[in-house]
Design a protein around this motif. Structure first.
Motif, PDB file in Angstrom:
ATOM      1  N   LYS A  26       0.853  -1.194   0.000  1.00 53.89           N
ATOM      2  CA  LYS A  26       0.000   0.000   0.000  1.00 53.89           C
ATOM      3  C   LYS A  26       0.886   1.241   0.000  1.00 53.89           C
ATOM      4  N   ARG A  27       0.685   2.099  -1.007  1.00 51.70           N
ATOM      5  CA  ARG A  27       1.550   3.265  -1.198  1.00 51.70           C
ATOM      6  C   ARG A  27       1.323   4.349  -0.151  1.00 51.70           C
ATOM      7  N   ARG A  28       2.425   5.003   0.199  1.00 52.22           N
ATOM      8  CA  ARG A  28       2.400   6.253   0.956  1.00 52.22           C
ATOM      9  C   ARG A  28       3.087   7.261   0.063  1.00 52.22           C
ATOM     10  N   ALA A  37       0.073  -1.195  -4.890  1.00 44.45           N
ATOM     11  CA  ALA A  37       0.885  -1.043  -6.096  1.00 44.45           C
ATOM     12  C   ALA A  37       2.032  -2.032  -6.098  1.00 44.45           C
ATOM     13  N   LEU A  38       2.628  -2.164  -7.271  1.00 43.32           N
ATOM     14  CA  LEU A  38       3.796  -3.026  -7.444  1.00 43.32           C
ATOM     15  C   LEU A  38       5.033  -2.324  -6.900  1.00 43.32           C
ATOM     16  N   PRO A  39       6.043  -3.084  -6.489  1.00 42.45           N
ATOM     17  CA  PRO A  39       7.324  -2.462  -6.171  1.00 42.45           C
ATOM     18  C   PRO A  39       7.950  -1.895  -7.444  1.00 42.45           C
ATOM     19  N   GLY A  40       8.709  -0.819  -7.293  1.00 50.00           N
ATOM     20  CA  GLY A  40       9.367  -0.214  -8.453  1.00 50.00           C
ATOM     21  C   GLY A  40       9.678   1.235  -8.199  1.00 50.00           C
ATOM     22  N   GLY A  41      10.269   1.885  -9.182  1.00 50.48           N
ATOM     23  CA  GLY A  41      10.624   3.293  -9.019  1.00 50.48           C
ATOM     24  C   GLY A  41      11.137   3.878 -10.322  1.00 50.48           C
ATOM     25  N   HIS A  42      11.957   4.907 -10.185  1.00 55.58           N
ATOM     26  CA  HIS A  42      12.399   5.669 -11.354  1.00 55.58           C
ATOM     27  C   HIS A  42      13.639   5.079 -12.017  1.00 55.58           C
ATOM     28  N   LEU A  43      13.605   5.018 -13.326  1.00 55.71           N
ATOM     29  CA  LEU A  43      14.782   4.611 -14.097  1.00 55.71           C
ATOM     30  C   LEU A  43      15.866   5.662 -13.924  1.00 55.71           C
ATOM     31  N   ARG A  55      17.219  -3.339  -8.775  1.00 55.43           N
ATOM     32  CA  ARG A  55      17.676  -2.367  -7.770  1.00 55.43           C
ATOM     33  C   ARG A  55      16.506  -1.893  -6.914  1.00 55.43           C
ATOM     34  N   GLU A  56      15.385  -1.522  -7.557  1.00 55.52           N
ATOM     35  CA  GLU A  56      14.239  -1.038  -6.783  1.00 55.52           C
ATOM     36  C   GLU A  56      13.689  -2.125  -5.853  1.00 55.52           C
ATOM     37  N   LEU A  57      13.635  -3.376  -6.339  1.00 57.25           N
ATOM     38  CA  LEU A  57      13.173  -4.470  -5.477  1.00 57.25           C
ATOM     39  C   LEU A  57      14.051  -4.602  -4.246  1.00 57.25           C
ATOM     40  N   GLU A  59      16.033  -2.257  -2.913  1.00 57.22           N
ATOM     41  CA  GLU A  59      15.911  -1.069  -2.057  1.00 57.22           C
ATOM     42  C   GLU A  59      14.618  -1.073  -1.244  1.00 57.22           C
ATOM     43  N   GLU A  60      13.528  -1.512  -1.883  1.00 60.55           N
ATOM     44  CA  GLU A  60      12.211  -1.385  -1.243  1.00 60.55           C
ATOM     45  C   GLU A  60      11.835  -2.601  -0.405  1.00 60.55           C
ATOM     46  N   THR A  61      12.334  -3.799  -0.773  1.00 61.66           N
ATOM     47  CA  THR A  61      11.876  -5.037  -0.113  1.00 61.66           C
ATOM     48  C   THR A  61      13.011  -5.930   0.391  1.00 61.66           C
ATOM     49  N   VAL A  88       5.903   7.168 -18.157  1.00 63.35           N
ATOM     50  CA  VAL A  88       5.931   6.007 -19.035  1.00 63.35           C
ATOM     51  C   VAL A  88       6.346   4.868 -18.120  1.00 63.35           C
ATOM     52  N   THR A  89       5.456   3.906 -17.930  1.00 60.52           N
ATOM     53  CA  THR A  89       5.709   2.850 -16.941  1.00 60.52           C
ATOM     54  C   THR A  89       6.027   1.535 -17.637  1.00 60.52           C
ATOM     55  N   ILE A  90       7.190   1.019 -17.307  1.00 59.61           N
ATOM     56  CA  ILE A  90       7.689  -0.247 -17.852  1.00 59.61           C
ATOM     57  C   ILE A  90       7.322  -1.347 -16.857  1.00 59.61           C
ATOM     58  N   GLY A 109       8.353   5.000   4.946  1.00 57.74           N
ATOM     59  CA  GLY A 109       7.735   6.284   4.622  1.00 57.74           C
ATOM     60  C   GLY A 109       6.979   6.268   3.300  1.00 57.74           C
ATOM     61  N   LYS A 110       7.277   5.255   2.460  1.00 57.09           N
ATOM     62  CA  LYS A 110       6.672   5.202   1.123  1.00 57.09           C
ATOM     63  C   LYS A 110       5.682   4.059   0.959  1.00 57.09           C
ATOM     64  N   CYS A 111       5.664   3.142   1.935  1.00 55.50           N
ATOM     65  CA  CYS A 111       4.840   1.935   1.780  1.00 55.50           C
ATOM     66  C   CYS A 111       4.450   1.423   3.162  1.00 55.50           C
TER      67      CYS A 111
HETATM   68  P1  8DG Z   1      12.761   6.166  -6.443  1.00 56.44           P
HETATM   69  O1  8DG Z   1      12.967   7.462  -5.727  1.00 56.44           O
HETATM   70  O2  8DG Z   1      12.990   4.966  -5.567  1.00 56.44           O
HETATM   71  O3  8DG Z   1      13.416   6.087  -7.779  1.00 56.44           O
HETATM   72  O4  8DG Z   1      11.223   6.191  -6.826  1.00 56.44           O
HETATM   73  P2  8DG Z   1       9.965   5.662  -6.015  1.00 56.44           P
HETATM   74  O5  8DG Z   1       9.583   6.620  -4.960  1.00 56.44           O
HETATM   75  O6  8DG Z   1      10.173   4.245  -5.626  1.00 56.44           O
HETATM   76  O7  8DG Z   1       8.898   5.769  -7.220  1.00 56.44           O
HETATM   77  P3  8DG Z   1       7.464   5.153  -7.347  1.00 56.44           P
HETATM   78  O8  8DG Z   1       6.466   6.231  -7.128  1.00 56.44           O
HETATM   79  O9  8DG Z   1       7.330   3.904  -6.545  1.00 56.44           O
HETATM   80  O10 8DG Z   1       7.443   4.709  -8.900  1.00 56.44           O
HETATM   81  C1  8DG Z   1       7.645   5.646  -9.924  1.00 56.44           C
HETATM   82  C2  8DG Z   1       6.388   5.866 -10.724  1.00 56.44           C
HETATM   83  O11 8DG Z   1       6.037   4.739 -11.504  1.00 56.44           O
HETATM   84  C3  8DG Z   1       5.117   6.161  -9.938  1.00 56.44           C
HETATM   85  O12 8DG Z   1       5.146   7.438  -9.335  1.00 56.44           O
HETATM   86  C4  8DG Z   1       4.101   6.026 -11.029  1.00 56.44           C
HETATM   87  C5  8DG Z   1       4.663   4.867 -11.843  1.00 56.44           C
HETATM   88  N1  8DG Z   1       3.929   3.634 -11.525  1.00 56.44           N
HETATM   89  C6  8DG Z   1       2.871   3.175 -12.276  1.00 56.44           C
HETATM   90  N2  8DG Z   1       2.387   2.029 -11.737  1.00 56.44           N
HETATM   91  C7  8DG Z   1       3.142   1.751 -10.641  1.00 56.44           C
HETATM   92  C8  8DG Z   1       3.097   0.706  -9.676  1.00 56.44           C
HETATM   93  O13 8DG Z   1       2.300  -0.240  -9.710  1.00 56.44           O
HETATM   94  N3  8DG Z   1       4.028   0.765  -8.676  1.00 56.44           N
HETATM   95  C9  8DG Z   1       4.948   1.774  -8.603  1.00 56.44           C
HETATM   96  N4  8DG Z   1       5.844   1.721  -7.600  1.00 56.44           N
HETATM   97  N5  8DG Z   1       5.010   2.788  -9.492  1.00 56.44           N
HETATM   98  C10 8DG Z   1       4.111   2.774 -10.501  1.00 56.44           C
HETATM   99  O14 8DG Z   1       2.460   3.740 -13.282  1.00 56.44           O
END
Ligand code: 8DG
Ligand code: MG
Ligand code: MG
Length: 147
Positions: A26-28, A37-43, A55-57, A59-61, A88-90, A109-111
């Motif tokens: 659950k996102r914060r 939401a799925l784990p992940g972040g910025h390229l 890397r994001e996996l 860092e986050e989990t 643009v979401t990969i 703080g984010k989840c």
């Molecule tokens: P970072 O500073 O660690 O690089 O970034 P983050 O704080 O982990 O970024 P994030 O918001 O988790 O992910 C970046 C963006 O990806 C988010 O703002 C919008 C887009 N995004 C989607 N779908 C999903 C999803 O299911 N999970 C996450 N984590 N991001 C998603 O479009």
């Protein structure tokens, strides 16, 4: 100085598959607060999608992943947010490198925390880019001929 003009950014997110389940948290965040939401972040500059996902996996989990594959890409506008954004979401999929490993909430703080959810019984509300894919019938699991 003038405010920076907004630009699209690249998000990389991972369907981490375990049995019939995926890892969600659950996102914060100002974007999609309190949605699953799925784990992940910025390229980051110079990264491959697979490197970013791994890397994001981590860092986050704290989870190590393998068999990382590209599934699809979506274009997501978040215009209602305090700060309008465009991603643009990969979407990747992967599996645990060590099936016994348990997710940790390394960015509290984010989840709110990570857990496994069966694909046929996903929690609500889902983060809308994910919700939209589910509604359209997207399935991240590999095709299995004997089911
Ligand atoms: P970072 O500073 O660690 O690089 O970034 P983050 O704080 O982990 O970024 P994030 O918001 O988790 O992910 C970046 C963006 O990806 C988010 O703002 C919008 C887009 N995004 C989607 N779908 C999903 C999803 O299911 N999970 C996450 N984590 N991001 C998603 O479009
Ligand atoms: Mg992150
Ligand atoms: Mg993130």
């Amino acid at each position: 100085a003038a405010a920076e003009a907004p630009v699209p950014r690249v998000g990389v997110v991972v369907f981490l598959l375990k049995g019939k389940s995926v890892l969600l948290g659950k996102r914060r965040s100002s974007i999609g607060d309190s949605t699953f939401a799925l784990p992940g972040g910025h390229l980051e500059f110079g990264e491959s999608f697979e490197e970013c996902g791994a890397r994001e996996l981590m860092e986050e989990t704290g989870l190590g992943i393998e068999k990382v594959e590209l599934l699809t890409v979506t274009n997501n506008l978040f215009l209602e947010e305090p700060k309008p954004s465009h991603y643009v979401t990969i979407f990747l999929r992967a599996v645990l490198a060590d099936p016994e490993q348990v997710p940790q909430n390394l960015e509290p703080g984010k989840c709110d925390g990570w857990d496994w959810y069966e694909w046929d019984n996903l929690p609500t509300p889902l983060f809308w880019p994910l919700q939209k894919m589910v509604q359209e019938g997207f399935n991240p699991f590999p095709i299995c001929s004997n089911s």
